[in-house]
Design a protein around this motif. Sequence first.
Motif, PDB file in Angstrom:
ATOM      1  N   ALA A   1       0.902   4.093  -2.724  1.00 56.20           N
ATOM      2  CA  ALA A   1       0.734   5.486  -2.319  1.00 56.20           C
ATOM      3  C   ALA A   1       1.818   6.367  -2.933  1.00 56.20           C
ATOM      4  O   ALA A   1       1.543   7.495  -3.358  1.00 56.20           O
ATOM      5  CB  ALA A   1       0.750   5.596  -0.797  1.00 56.20           C
TER       6      ALA A   1
ATOM      7  N   ALA B   1       0.915   9.504  -5.417  1.00 57.21           N
ATOM      8  CA  ALA B   1       1.167  10.770  -4.723  1.00 57.21           C
ATOM      9  C   ALA B   1       1.245  11.915  -5.730  1.00 57.21           C
ATOM     10  O   ALA B   1       1.613  11.711  -6.874  1.00 57.21           O
ATOM     11  CB  ALA B   1       2.466  10.666  -3.932  1.00 57.21           C
TER      12      ALA B   1
ATOM     13  N   ASN C   1      -8.147  12.090  -5.269  1.00 56.87           N
ATOM     14  CA  ASN C   1      -8.419  11.853  -3.856  1.00 56.87           C
ATOM     15  C   ASN C   1      -9.746  12.503  -3.482  1.00 56.87           C
ATOM     16  O   ASN C   1      -9.895  13.719  -3.581  1.00 56.87           O
ATOM     17  CB  ASN C   1      -7.285  12.406  -2.984  1.00 56.87           C
ATOM     18  CG  ASN C   1      -7.419  11.963  -1.549  1.00 56.87           C
ATOM     19  OD1 ASN C   1      -8.470  11.482  -1.132  1.00 56.87           O
ATOM     20  ND2 ASN C   1      -6.359  12.122  -0.809  1.00 56.87           N
TER      21      ASN C   1
ATOM     22  N   SER D   1       0.829  -1.213   0.000  1.00 57.14           N
ATOM     23  CA  SER D   1       0.000   0.000   0.000  1.00 57.14           C
ATOM     24  C   SER D   1       0.859   1.256   0.000  1.00 57.14           C
ATOM     25  O   SER D   1       0.519   2.249  -0.649  1.00 57.14           O
ATOM     26  CB  SER D   1      -0.936  -0.008   1.212  1.00 57.14           C
ATOM     27  OG  SER D   1      -1.881  -1.053   1.092  1.00 57.14           O
TER      28      SER D   1
END
Length: 144
Positions: free
Chosen positions: A71, A75, A140, A67
């Motif tokens: 990420a 990002a 996001n 994970s």
Amino acid sequence: MKQPMDRIMADLPPELAAEQLVNRLGIKITEWSRERVVGTMPVAGNRQPFGLLHGGASAALAETLGSLAAAAYVAPDGMLVGLELNCTHHRAARDGLVTGVCEPLHEGAQIGTYQVTITNDRDQLVCSARLTCLLRKGRNTGGR
């Protein structure tokens, strides 16, 4: 220098940061980049009733490292969710630390797959795992 997980935890409300599984399992991230994530976890405190490292603890270490790799890929403003985790347990770990090394196998527009190898203090393979994540770069939604 702060651990990468410390930076993530700093963004959480204190009541959520205190209950994170990485803290309970004693996972420490020692390297974190787009190409490779490395972390350690003690066997002590993460054993099953026969005194061996619990397979679920190995799975949690693998999913944590995978994970974090995902990420790093999405990002700074993307998100991810795990879709599938597969673990093969090769040998028991009885003491010391286990070390997990995660590297991407595939990172696409929507799917990322990550290979994690977990070894004991003698550099013997304990577990190999593969995590597949759904990736959303730049989308996001803040949990909405």
